[in-house]
Design an enzyme around this catalytic site. Structure first.
Site, PDB file in Angstrom:
ATOM      1  N   ASP A 189       0.829  -1.210   0.000  1.00 22.89           N
ATOM      2  CA  ASP A 189       0.000   0.000   0.000  1.00 22.89           C
ATOM      3  C   ASP A 189       0.865   1.262   0.000  1.00 22.89           C
ATOM      4  O   ASP A 189       1.996   1.253   0.501  1.00 22.89           O
ATOM      5  CB  ASP A 189      -0.920  -0.019   1.243  1.00 22.89           C
TER       6      ASP A 189
ATOM      7  N   GLU B 272     -12.105  -4.494  -4.896  1.00 24.33           N
ATOM      8  CA  GLU B 272     -12.639  -3.131  -4.720  1.00 24.33           C
ATOM      9  C   GLU B 272     -11.859  -2.078  -5.518  1.00 24.33           C
ATOM     10  O   GLU B 272     -12.314  -0.939  -5.662  1.00 24.33           O
ATOM     11  CB  GLU B 272     -12.611  -2.736  -3.232  1.00 24.33           C
ATOM     12  N   ASN B 273     -10.675  -2.472  -6.024  1.00 25.17           N
ATOM     13  CA  ASN B 273      -9.849  -1.483  -6.732  1.00 25.17           C
ATOM     14  C   ASN B 273     -10.424  -1.061  -8.094  1.00 25.17           C
ATOM     15  O   ASN B 273      -9.983  -0.065  -8.674  1.00 25.17           O
ATOM     16  CB  ASN B 273      -8.406  -1.978  -6.891  1.00 25.17           C
TER      17      ASN B 273
HETATM   18  C1  IPE Z   1      -1.292   0.284  -3.497  1.00 24.26           C
HETATM   19  O1  IPE Z   1      -1.094   1.646  -3.459  1.00 24.26           O
HETATM   20  C2  IPE Z   1      -1.499  -0.247  -4.892  1.00 24.26           C
HETATM   21  C3  IPE Z   1      -2.866  -0.731  -5.173  1.00 24.26           C
HETATM   22  C4  IPE Z   1      -3.840  -0.770  -4.328  1.00 24.26           C
HETATM   23  C5  IPE Z   1      -3.114  -1.209  -6.504  1.00 24.26           C
HETATM   24  P1  IPE Z   1      -2.311   2.668  -3.491  1.00 24.26           P
HETATM   25  O2  IPE Z   1      -2.607   2.983  -4.913  1.00 24.26           O
HETATM   26  O3  IPE Z   1      -3.453   2.158  -2.704  1.00 24.26           O
HETATM   27  O4  IPE Z   1      -1.667   3.917  -2.801  1.00 24.26           O
HETATM   28  P2  IPE Z   1      -2.379   4.927  -1.793  1.00 24.26           P
HETATM   29  O5  IPE Z   1      -2.935   4.119  -0.667  1.00 24.26           O
HETATM   30  O6  IPE Z   1      -3.465   5.621  -2.566  1.00 24.26           O
HETATM   31  O7  IPE Z   1      -1.296   5.847  -1.365  1.00 24.26           O
HETATM   32  C1  IPE Z   2      -5.443  -2.743  -0.515  1.00 22.17           C
HETATM   33  O1  IPE Z   2      -5.076  -1.411  -0.655  1.00 22.17           O
HETATM   34  C2  IPE Z   2      -5.364  -3.447  -1.834  1.00 22.17           C
HETATM   35  C3  IPE Z   2      -4.022  -3.628  -2.369  1.00 22.17           C
HETATM   36  C4  IPE Z   2      -2.895  -3.329  -1.782  1.00 22.17           C
HETATM   37  C5  IPE Z   2      -3.964  -4.242  -3.678  1.00 22.17           C
HETATM   38  P1  IPE Z   2      -6.156  -0.258  -0.868  1.00 22.17           P
HETATM   39  O2  IPE Z   2      -5.384   1.002  -0.916  1.00 22.17           O
HETATM   40  O3  IPE Z   2      -7.015  -0.561  -2.028  1.00 22.17           O
HETATM   41  O4  IPE Z   2      -7.023  -0.366   0.456  1.00 22.17           O
HETATM   42  P2  IPE Z   2      -7.926   0.709   1.187  1.00 22.17           P
HETATM   43  O5  IPE Z   2      -8.944   1.183   0.183  1.00 22.17           O
HETATM   44  O6  IPE Z   2      -7.042   1.831   1.630  1.00 22.17           O
HETATM   45  O7  IPE Z   2      -8.525  -0.020   2.346  1.00 22.17           O
HETATM   46 MG    MG Z   3      -4.019   2.381  -0.758  1.00 26.73          MG
END
Ligand code: IPE
Ligand code: IPE
Ligand code: MG
Length: 252
Positions: free
Chosen positions: A30, A77-78
């Site tokens: 993350d 959820e992404n």
């Molecule tokens: C993790 O980094 C990668 C994915 C979830 C694909 P984020 O894209 O969630 O980075 P933040 O949390 O917005 O900084």
């Molecule tokens: C969790 O990260 C999913 C991955 C690292 C792929 P997210 O950034 O999507 O999670 P939330 O939304 O902050 O909980």
């Molecule tokens: Mg994130």
């Protein structure tokens, strides 16, 4: 190897002797977006840097006695993210599958995927199947990539499968115990994670390996994923090594 690491629980003796330890580390990668934003860069630059961190950490597994590494790459959820970010992430994933296949096979890494791949582009599904087939006989360590993965979806799928077997008269409801549900998980031979690391200071599970994490230890690292390096992994492994795992029993 850093000073003192070889004598600590960070690098188990079994690993030094070349024996598989069975240790499973799972990482919620993350903080890519925040890493980029803090540098005035687009979020996708963070994902690109995150991919470098993936390469780095995958390399380090044998040295740290990690037999199975599961990386949470994309959650169910992404898809809620802006379409151009999702497209960018898929493009990076495609590139990773194309570029890393030979190296992963050479290094003896068996690659498998969890998550619902049917919602991914067909060429990505083909690359995934190709990489699994190419590395199927690799035995040095296991890399599990969670793509379009959700813990609830995985449990629901296992429940559906068991219900179908009952409906078809193949099993009685009384046989549905913990082992039966574990056996219904996507990779039934995958050991439960011993350690879950989440980077970027967030402290939640975000639908990752819900069933399998019943007795996992958690380490929350402050670094954003692109900054997660050898030292950060070593700190996490040391923190894990200092934990007393009780599994509900009384120890000592
Ligand atoms: C993790 O980094 C990668 C994915 C979830 C694909 P984020 O894209 O969630 O980075 P933040 O949390 O917005 O900084
Ligand atoms: C969790 O990260 C999913 C991955 C690292 C792929 P997210 O950034 O999507 O999670 P939330 O939304 O902050 O909980
Ligand atoms: Mg994130």
């Amino acid at each position: 190897m850093p000073d003192g690491a070889a004598s600590s629980t960070v690098i188990p003796a079994a690993c030094a002797a070349g024996v598989r330890s069975g240790r499973h580390v799972a990482i919620i990668m993350d903080g890519n977006g925040r890493w980029a934003q803090r540098r005035g860069l687009p979020r996708l630059a963070g994902h690109r840097a995150g991919l470098e961190a993936v390469r780095r950490i995958v390399e380090l597994c044998p040295e740290f006695g990690i037999d199975t590494l599961t990386l949470f790459a994309f959650s169910t959820e992404n898809w809620r993210r802006p379409p151009e970010e999702v497209r960018g992430l898929m493009a990076l994933f495609r590139r990773y599958l194309r570029k890393e296949a030979a190296e992963l096979a050479d290094k003896g890494v068996r690659v498998r995927f969890i998550g619902d791949r049917t919602q991914l582009d067909i060429d990505i599904q083909q690359l995934m199947a190709g990489l699994e087939a190419r590395t199927a006989d690799c035995r040095r360590y296991d890399l599990v990539l969670a793509v379009n993965y959700g813990g609830r979806a995985e449990i629901a799928a296992a429940a559906r499968r068991l219900a179908r077997e009952v409906a078809e008269g193949l099993r009685s409801p009384d046989t549905i115990d913990e082992a039966a549900i574990s056996g219904g998980m996507q990779i039934a031979d995958l050991p439960d994670p011993d350690l879950v690391i989440r980077t970027s200071g967030e402290q939640r599970i975000s639908n990752f390996l819900l069933w399998q994490c019943a007795y996992a230890e958690f380490v929350f690292a402050e670094e954003c994923w692109p900054d997660f390096d050898r030292d950060a992994l070593e700190r996490a492994m040391r923190a894990f090594g200092a934990r007393e795992r009780r599994f509900g029993a009384v120890v000592g």
